[in-house]
Design a protein around this motif. Structure first.
Motif, PDB file in Angstrom:
ATOM      1  N   SER A   1      52.179  34.100  42.814  1.00 48.93           N
ATOM      2  CA  SER A   1      50.898  33.910  42.121  1.00 48.93           C
ATOM      3  C   SER A   1      49.783  33.684  43.131  1.00 48.93           C
ATOM      4  CB  SER A   1      50.965  32.712  41.171  1.00 48.93           C
ATOM      5  OG  SER A   1      51.902  32.928  40.144  1.00 48.93           O
ATOM      6  N   ILE A   2      48.616  34.308  42.861  1.00 51.18           N
ATOM      7  CA  ILE A   2      47.422  34.117  43.678  1.00 51.18           C
ATOM      8  C   ILE A   2      46.320  33.622  42.757  1.00 51.18           C
ATOM      9  CG2 ILE A   2      45.727  35.226  45.188  1.00 51.18           C
ATOM     10  CD1 ILE A   2      47.856  37.296  45.887  1.00 51.18           C
TER      11      ILE A   2
ATOM     12  N   GLY B   1      69.043  28.261  44.540  1.00 51.14           N
ATOM     13  CA  GLY B   1      69.092  29.488  43.752  1.00 51.14           C
ATOM     14  C   GLY B   1      67.972  29.640  42.753  1.00 51.14           C
ATOM     15  N   ASP B   2      67.177  28.580  42.543  1.00 49.31           N
ATOM     16  CA  ASP B   2      66.073  28.657  41.583  1.00 49.31           C
ATOM     17  C   ASP B   2      64.816  29.165  42.298  1.00 49.31           C
ATOM     18  OD1 ASP B   2      64.852  28.480  39.167  1.00 49.31           O
ATOM     19  OD2 ASP B   2      64.722  26.295  39.088  1.00 49.31           O
ATOM     20  N   LYS B   3      63.907  29.762  41.532  1.00 48.49           N
ATOM     21  CA  LYS B   3      62.673  30.290  42.102  1.00 48.49           C
ATOM     22  C   LYS B   3      61.518  30.046  41.145  1.00 48.49           C
ATOM     23  CE  LYS B   3      64.294  34.125  45.019  1.00 48.49           C
ATOM     24  NZ  LYS B   3      64.206  35.589  45.241  1.00 48.49           N
ATOM     25  N   ILE B   4      60.311  29.951  41.698  1.00 46.47           N
ATOM     26  CA  ILE B   4      59.113  29.901  40.853  1.00 46.47           C
ATOM     27  C   ILE B   4      58.839  31.314  40.342  1.00 46.47           C
ATOM     28  CG2 ILE B   4      56.605  29.634  40.869  1.00 46.47           C
ATOM     29  CD1 ILE B   4      56.868  27.271  42.660  1.00 46.47           C
ATOM     30  N   VAL B   5      58.723  31.462  39.035  1.00 46.70           N
ATOM     31  CA  VAL B   5      58.425  32.754  38.424  1.00 46.70           C
ATOM     32  C   VAL B   5      56.920  32.988  38.410  1.00 46.70           C
ATOM     33  CG1 VAL B   5      58.501  34.075  36.259  1.00 46.70           C
ATOM     34  CG2 VAL B   5      60.492  32.782  37.007  1.00 46.70           C
ATOM     35  N   GLN B   6      56.174  31.941  38.038  1.00 43.53           N
ATOM     36  CA  GLN B   6      54.726  32.109  37.901  1.00 43.53           C
ATOM     37  C   GLN B   6      54.025  30.761  37.928  1.00 43.53           C
ATOM     38  OE1 GLN B   6      54.196  34.994  34.932  1.00 43.53           O
ATOM     39  NE2 GLN B   6      52.050  35.358  35.332  1.00 43.53           N
ATOM     40  N   VAL B   7      52.788  30.783  38.395  1.00 45.08           N
ATOM     41  CA  VAL B   7      51.900  29.620  38.335  1.00 45.08           C
ATOM     42  C   VAL B   7      50.589  30.115  37.732  1.00 45.08           C
ATOM     43  CG1 VAL B   7      50.792  27.758  39.609  1.00 45.08           C
ATOM     44  CG2 VAL B   7      52.945  28.721  40.443  1.00 45.08           C
ATOM     45  N   ALA B   8      50.052  29.391  36.772  1.00 43.19           N
ATOM     46  CA  ALA B   8      48.823  29.834  36.119  1.00 43.19           C
ATOM     47  C   ALA B   8      47.915  28.647  35.852  1.00 43.19           C
ATOM     48  CB  ALA B   8      49.136  30.548  34.802  1.00 43.19           C
TER      49      ALA B   8
ATOM     50  N   CYS C   1      53.136  26.097  48.549  1.00 40.27           N
ATOM     51  CA  CYS C   1      51.758  26.440  48.210  1.00 40.27           C
ATOM     52  C   CYS C   1      50.957  26.557  49.503  1.00 40.27           C
ATOM     53  CB  CYS C   1      51.141  25.375  47.302  1.00 40.27           C
ATOM     54  SG  CYS C   1      49.401  25.668  46.924  1.00 40.27           S
ATOM     55  N   TYR C   2      50.255  27.667  49.656  1.00 45.99           N
ATOM     56  CA  TYR C   2      49.388  27.882  50.812  1.00 45.99           C
ATOM     57  C   TYR C   2      47.952  28.015  50.310  1.00 45.99           C
ATOM     58  CZ  TYR C   2      53.949  29.144  52.709  1.00 45.99           C
ATOM     59  OH  TYR C   2      55.265  29.136  53.061  1.00 45.99           O
ATOM     60  N   ARG C   3      47.022  27.600  51.142  1.00 46.80           N
ATOM     61  CA  ARG C   3      45.611  27.633  50.746  1.00 46.80           C
ATOM     62  C   ARG C   3      44.782  28.257  51.857  1.00 46.80           C
ATOM     63  NH1 ARG C   3      41.769  23.121  48.056  1.00 46.80           N
ATOM     64  NH2 ARG C   3      39.880  23.535  49.216  1.00 46.80           N
ATOM     65  N   MET C   4      43.847  29.094  51.470  1.00 44.41           N
ATOM     66  CA  MET C   4      43.008  29.759  52.457  1.00 44.41           C
ATOM     67  C   MET C   4      41.641  30.035  51.833  1.00 44.41           C
ATOM     68  SD  MET C   4      43.953  33.229  54.575  1.00 44.41           S
ATOM     69  CE  MET C   4      45.616  32.676  54.913  1.00 44.41           C
ATOM     70  N   LYS C   5      40.577  29.850  52.604  1.00 44.03           N
ATOM     71  CA  LYS C   5      39.249  30.207  52.097  1.00 44.03           C
ATOM     72  C   LYS C   5      39.056  31.715  52.272  1.00 44.03           C
ATOM     73  CE  LYS C   5      36.800  26.057  51.587  1.00 44.03           C
ATOM     74  NZ  LYS C   5      35.464  25.469  51.530  1.00 44.03           N
TER      75      LYS C   5
ATOM     76  N   LEU D   1      44.547  29.766  46.321  1.00 41.94           N
ATOM     77  CA  LEU D   1      45.897  29.213  46.428  1.00 41.94           C
ATOM     78  C   LEU D   1      46.920  30.344  46.332  1.00 41.94           C
ATOM     79  CD1 LEU D   1      45.764  25.999  44.181  1.00 41.94           C
ATOM     80  CD2 LEU D   1      45.398  26.186  46.644  1.00 41.94           C
ATOM     81  N   PHE D   2      47.919  30.319  47.215  1.00 41.48           N
ATOM     82  CA  PHE D   2      49.015  31.286  47.208  1.00 41.48           C
ATOM     83  C   PHE D   2      50.308  30.513  46.942  1.00 41.48           C
ATOM     84  CE2 PHE D   2      45.677  32.834  49.956  1.00 41.48           C
ATOM     85  CZ  PHE D   2      45.586  34.189  49.672  1.00 41.48           C
ATOM     86  N   PHE D   3      50.996  30.830  45.853  1.00 48.14           N
ATOM     87  CA  PHE D   3      52.250  30.157  45.517  1.00 48.14           C
ATOM     88  C   PHE D   3      53.421  31.101  45.802  1.00 48.14           C
ATOM     89  CE2 PHE D   3      49.090  27.945  43.013  1.00 48.14           C
ATOM     90  CZ  PHE D   3      49.442  26.612  43.186  1.00 48.14           C
ATOM     91  N   SER D   4      54.426  30.572  46.483  1.00 48.93           N
ATOM     92  CA  SER D   4      55.560  31.422  46.876  1.00 48.93           C
ATOM     93  C   SER D   4      56.778  31.155  46.002  1.00 48.93           C
ATOM     94  CB  SER D   4      55.912  31.172  48.344  1.00 48.93           C
ATOM     95  OG  SER D   4      56.718  30.007  48.470  1.00 48.93           O
TER      96      SER D   4
END
Length: 362
Positions: free
Chosen positions: A92-93, A141-148, A58-62, A50-53
């Motif tokens: 986040s990856i 103006g808001d952004k995702i800082v991190q996904v865990a 959210c993007y997903r790739m095998k 999963l790739f979070f921007s």
């Protein structure tokens, strides 16, 4: 492997033959002078990633879709693999377990610059097409800082640019069913402040008195090992639960707490930083103003990073002037939470550290 500048590739694990310890090793990725490998995952070709921007997508790739390459090549830029917008970056990856049945026990924790957090079941991100899906609804103006990835038993640590931090149980954030919510308040921010990082810490059952006794004992041990007057680890607040120094730790209990201790690295924009014990960060309720993570003053500047670190890791600091320094983390002093820290990077006048990357140990 993933590099600081956003290059990614996959290499067969058999390429890296086992060597005797003490050797020079071999190159994991050919990088430009200002680039460095920051993430290494051991996966199979069927592992979903999963790739979070920063824009909440959210993007997903095998893994088999990622470019296969040799250890000497740089790989391919993520911007050429994912449909990213002009100002969109990957924050986040996360490689997922191949066994989808284990996903039921895992959850995702989101944190935004405005101090909001959200907890979702990992299964909510099972079906994502090539163009991605909205992972989190964000205000202008808001952004995702991190996904865990987290478990219900973990703790969440949020740190802000003005030097505040808060630690609360992950279960304090209710489990959201959908992906279109902006979450709930994780920390109450002052005017002009913003969340700069989120860390997932393992929960340890210990009373304030036990934490204070451990910190005092551990500080004395570290001072004895270093042989100098290292800055003493400050005792934590006791929250009215008795005298902080009243607990006597048995050798067994001290060893148990020592085994579960994590060290949190905090770095400011003027290149100062320190490591602090996870027991310094007391657990409180979600949504408060928090406690001091590090002294923010004219010398230090605002904070730019805070995350758990291992003794064998290295760190790389990058400035807005394009300079960088890479150094082992064991050279950064272990100090109290509410302290100034030591100089890691001597920045020029008007220059600021904008990024701190953790480089995993061998």
């Amino acid at each position: 492997t993933v590099s600081h500048r956003g290059y990614i590739k996959r290499v067969p694990l058999s390429t890296y033959r086992a060597q005797r310890r003490g050797g020079k090793g071999r190159s994991g990725m050919a990088t430009r002078e200002e680039d460095v490998v920051t993430q290494i995952f051991i996966t199979s070709t069927h592992t979903p990633v999963l790739f979070f921007s920063s824009r909440g997508m959210c993007y997903r790739m095998k893994v088999w879709r990622l470019p296969a390459a040799t250890p000497q090549s740089t790989g391919k830029a993520l911007i050429n693999l994912l449909p990213l917008a002009q100002d969109e970056g990957i924050t986040s990856i996360l490689p997922l377990p191949e066994d989808a049945t284990s996903w039921a026990d895992l959850q995702l924790m989101f944190a935004t610059r405005s101090g909001n957090v959200r907890r979702n079941a990992l299964a909510d991100f099972e079906n994502i097409n090539r163009n991605g899906k909205i992972a989190m609804k964000l205000d202008a103006g808001d952004k995702i800082v991190q996904v865990a990835i987290c478990r219900p038993s973990d703790d969440v640590l949020l740190t802000t640019a003005h030097g505040q931090c808060i630690r609360f149980p992950a279960e304090d954030v209710r489990l959201f069913k959908g992906r279109d919510s902006d979450g709930v308040r994780g920390i109450k921010l002052e005017e002009g402040d913003a969340v700069i990082s989120m860390a997932i810490l393992a929960h340890v059952e210990a009373t304030p008195a036990e934490r204070a006794a451990y910190l005092k004992q551990a500080s004395a041990v570290r001072r004895g090992q270093s042989g100098d007057d290292a800055e003493a680890v400050a005792e934590p607040e006791v929250d009215g639960e008795g005298e902080a120094g009243s607990a006597e730790l048995s050798p067994e209990r001290y060893a148990e707490l020592s085994a579960k201790e994590q060290l949190v690295l905090t770095v400011s924009e003027r290149g100062y930083g320190k490591r602090s014990s996870s027991y310094e960060y007391r657990i409180s309720g979600r949504g408060g103003k928090g406690i001091a993570a590090m002294v923010v003053n004219e010398r230090n500047g605002r904070l730019v990073a805070s995350f758990p670190i291992e003794e064998s890791d290295q760190i790389m600091l990058v400035t807005n002037g394009g300079k960088l320094i890479r150094c082992p983390v064991d050279g950064v002093r272990i100090a109290g939470r509410n302290t100034q820290g030591v100089r890691i990077f001597k920045t020029d006048e008007g220059e600021k550290v904008v990024s701190v990357e953790r480089i995993p140990g061998d």
